[in-house]
Scaffold this motif. Structure first.
Motif, PDB file in Angstrom:
ATOM      1  N   ASN A 111       6.179  -3.168  12.728  1.00 14.02           N
ATOM      2  CA  ASN A 111       5.652  -2.296  13.773  1.00 14.02           C
ATOM      3  C   ASN A 111       4.383  -1.588  13.338  1.00 14.02           C
ATOM      4  OD1 ASN A 111       7.745  -2.900  15.552  1.00 14.02           O
ATOM      5  ND2 ASN A 111       9.075  -1.356  14.622  1.00 14.02           N
ATOM      6  N   ASP A 112       4.133  -1.547  12.033  1.00 15.08           N
ATOM      7  CA  ASP A 112       2.969  -0.862  11.476  1.00 15.08           C
ATOM      8  C   ASP A 112       2.005  -1.866  10.863  1.00 15.08           C
ATOM      9  OD1 ASP A 112       3.865   1.846  11.948  1.00 15.08           O
ATOM     10  OD2 ASP A 112       5.348   1.500  10.367  1.00 15.08           O
ATOM     11  N   PHE A 113       0.767  -1.410  10.615  1.00 13.20           N
ATOM     12  CA  PHE A 113      -0.222  -2.231   9.936  1.00 13.20           C
ATOM     13  C   PHE A 113       0.201  -2.408   8.483  1.00 13.20           C
ATOM     14  CE2 PHE A 113      -4.095  -2.736   7.430  1.00 13.20           C
ATOM     15  CZ  PHE A 113      -4.642  -3.852   8.056  1.00 13.20           C
ATOM     16  N   PHE A 114       0.132  -3.635   7.980  1.00 15.14           N
ATOM     17  CA  PHE A 114       0.546  -3.931   6.616  1.00 15.14           C
ATOM     18  C   PHE A 114      -0.663  -4.195   5.734  1.00 15.14           C
ATOM     19  CE2 PHE A 114       1.473  -6.819   3.169  1.00 15.14           C
ATOM     20  CZ  PHE A 114       2.549  -6.194   2.564  1.00 15.14           C
ATOM     21  N   SER A 115      -0.605  -3.687   4.504  1.00 10.73           N
ATOM     22  CA  SER A 115      -1.597  -4.053   3.491  1.00 10.73           C
ATOM     23  C   SER A 115      -0.974  -3.895   2.108  1.00 10.73           C
ATOM     24  CB  SER A 115      -2.875  -3.220   3.612  1.00 10.73           C
ATOM     25  OG  SER A 115      -2.623  -1.871   3.353  1.00 10.73           O
ATOM     26  N   TRP A 116      -1.564  -4.611   1.171  1.00  9.51           N
ATOM     27  CA  TRP A 116      -1.167  -4.529  -0.229  1.00  9.51           C
ATOM     28  C   TRP A 116      -2.031  -3.477  -0.920  1.00  9.51           C
ATOM     29  CZ3 TRP A 116       3.138  -7.036  -1.319  1.00  9.51           C
ATOM     30  CH2 TRP A 116       3.439  -8.229  -0.668  1.00  9.51           C
ATOM     31  N   LYS A 142       0.851  -1.193   0.000  1.00  9.65           N
ATOM     32  CA  LYS A 142       0.000   0.000   0.000  1.00  9.65           C
ATOM     33  C   LYS A 142       0.888   1.245   0.000  1.00  9.65           C
ATOM     34  CE  LYS A 142      -4.225   1.627   0.721  1.00  9.65           C
ATOM     35  NZ  LYS A 142      -5.397   1.240  -0.019  1.00  9.65           N
ATOM     36  N   ASN A 143       0.625   2.138  -0.916  1.00  8.93           N
ATOM     37  CA  ASN A 143       1.390   3.385  -1.079  1.00  8.93           C
ATOM     38  C   ASN A 143       2.877   3.157  -1.326  1.00  8.93           C
ATOM     39  OD1 ASN A 143      -0.953   4.968  -0.690  1.00  8.93           O
ATOM     40  ND2 ASN A 143      -0.745   4.687   1.515  1.00  8.93           N
ATOM     41  N   ARG A 144       3.206   1.966  -1.769  1.00 10.71           N
ATOM     42  CA  ARG A 144       4.594   1.571  -2.079  1.00 10.71           C
ATOM     43  C   ARG A 144       5.547   1.786  -0.898  1.00 10.71           C
ATOM     44  NH1 ARG A 144       4.800  -0.398  -7.605  1.00 10.71           N
ATOM     45  NH2 ARG A 144       7.006  -0.535  -7.243  1.00 10.71           N
ATOM     46  N   ILE A 145       5.025   1.608   0.302  1.00  8.74           N
ATOM     47  CA  ILE A 145       5.858   1.730   1.502  1.00  8.74           C
ATOM     48  C   ILE A 145       6.811   0.534   1.529  1.00  8.74           C
ATOM     49  CG2 ILE A 145       5.872   1.762   4.038  1.00  8.74           C
ATOM     50  CD1 ILE A 145       3.047   3.049   3.850  1.00  8.74           C
ATOM     51  N   PRO A 146       8.107   0.771   1.729  1.00  8.00           N
ATOM     52  CA  PRO A 146       9.103  -0.310   1.668  1.00  8.00           C
ATOM     53  C   PRO A 146       9.147  -1.176   2.934  1.00  8.00           C
ATOM     54  CG  PRO A 146      10.196   1.766   2.087  1.00  8.00           C
ATOM     55  CD  PRO A 146       8.736   2.088   1.887  1.00  8.00           C
ATOM     56  N   PHE A 147       8.046  -1.876   3.190  1.00  5.68           N
ATOM     57  CA  PHE A 147       7.943  -2.747   4.366  1.00  5.68           C
ATOM     58  C   PHE A 147       8.755  -4.030   4.227  1.00  5.68           C
ATOM     59  CE2 PHE A 147       3.626  -0.826   5.347  1.00  5.68           C
ATOM     60  CZ  PHE A 147       4.012  -0.291   6.568  1.00  5.68           C
ATOM     61  N   LEU A 148       8.982  -4.473   3.004  1.00  3.02           N
ATOM     62  CA  LEU A 148       9.505  -5.822   2.788  1.00  3.02           C
ATOM     63  C   LEU A 148      11.033  -5.863   2.775  1.00  3.02           C
ATOM     64  CD1 LEU A 148       6.950  -6.896   0.029  1.00  3.02           C
ATOM     65  CD2 LEU A 148       6.761  -7.128   2.517  1.00  3.02           C
ATOM     66  N   LYS A 149      11.609  -5.578   3.918  1.00  2.73           N
ATOM     67  CA  LYS A 149      13.066  -5.678   4.044  1.00  2.73           C
ATOM     68  C   LYS A 149      13.469  -7.142   3.863  1.00  2.73           C
ATOM     69  CE  LYS A 149      13.233  -1.327   5.063  1.00  2.73           C
ATOM     70  NZ  LYS A 149      13.329  -0.405   3.978  1.00  2.73           N
ATOM     71  N   ARG A 150      14.738  -7.391   3.638  1.00  3.99           N
ATOM     72  CA  ARG A 150      15.232  -8.716   3.257  1.00  3.99           C
ATOM     73  C   ARG A 150      14.724  -9.839   4.161  1.00  3.99           C
ATOM     74  NH1 ARG A 150      19.789 -10.577   0.170  1.00  3.99           N
ATOM     75  NH2 ARG A 150      20.270  -8.412  -0.193  1.00  3.99           N
ATOM     76  N   ASN A 151      14.825  -9.711   5.485  1.00  3.99           N
ATOM     77  CA  ASN A 151      14.410 -10.797   6.382  1.00  3.99           C
ATOM     78  C   ASN A 151      12.897 -11.025   6.327  1.00  3.99           C
ATOM     79  OD1 ASN A 151      14.057  -8.262   7.692  1.00  3.99           O
ATOM     80  ND2 ASN A 151      14.037  -9.261   9.685  1.00  3.99           N
ATOM     81  N   ILE A 152      12.132  -9.960   6.227  1.00  2.37           N
ATOM     82  CA  ILE A 152      10.677 -10.087   6.143  1.00  2.37           C
ATOM     83  C   ILE A 152      10.283 -10.688   4.800  1.00  2.37           C
ATOM     84  CG2 ILE A 152       8.521  -8.769   6.026  1.00  2.37           C
ATOM     85  CD1 ILE A 152       9.808  -6.913   8.174  1.00  2.37           C
TER      86      ILE A 152
END
Length: 130
Positions: free
Chosen positions: A88-93, A15-25
């Protein structure tokens, strides 16, 4: 017996192209999606992405649709990520996704493209729309 062989390159972003998907995640998320696809009889040939998007190469079965597969992968994985509390934040696609058919003759190129996402994350050939 029906035989269907339709390959689809599916791309979706956070969502909003937030870079949540760091390598370990990203690593844990890919493993989870692979397992969930097996459980739901979705043939997932390749999966990879970068910090703000994922690419999947799937083969659609005779009773499946792109919409149902995208909904299952995105919805279930977002639910799992939020439940796992890895972020730490809510995640969505993003609500939307991009899907394009792939011919048999191009499978190895698409698989290579997907597997090498970390080498060319901003070459957005398939995900320009987010």
């Amino acid at each position: 017996m029906s035989h269907v062989k339709i390959w689809v390159h599916l791309v979706f972003s956070t969502k909003n192209r937030i870079p949540f998907l760091k390598r370990n995640i990203r690593f844990e998320l890919r493993l989870h999606i692979m397992e969930n696809c097996k459980k739901n009889n979705i043939f997932l040939q390749a999966i990879n992405g970068y910090e703000d998007h994922l690419h999947c190469l799937i083969s659609i079965g005779k009773d499946q649709t792109i919409s149902k597969i995208a909904h299952m992968i995105k919805g279930e994985s977002a639910f799992w990520l939020n439940k796992s509390r890895m972020l730490n934040d809510f995640f969505s696609w993003q609500d939307d996704y991009f899907a394009v058919s792939v011919s048999e003759s191009q499978l190895s190129k698409v698989i290579n493209y997907i597997h090498n996402q970390e080498k060319h994350p901003y070459l957005k050939i398939f995900c320009s729309g987010g």
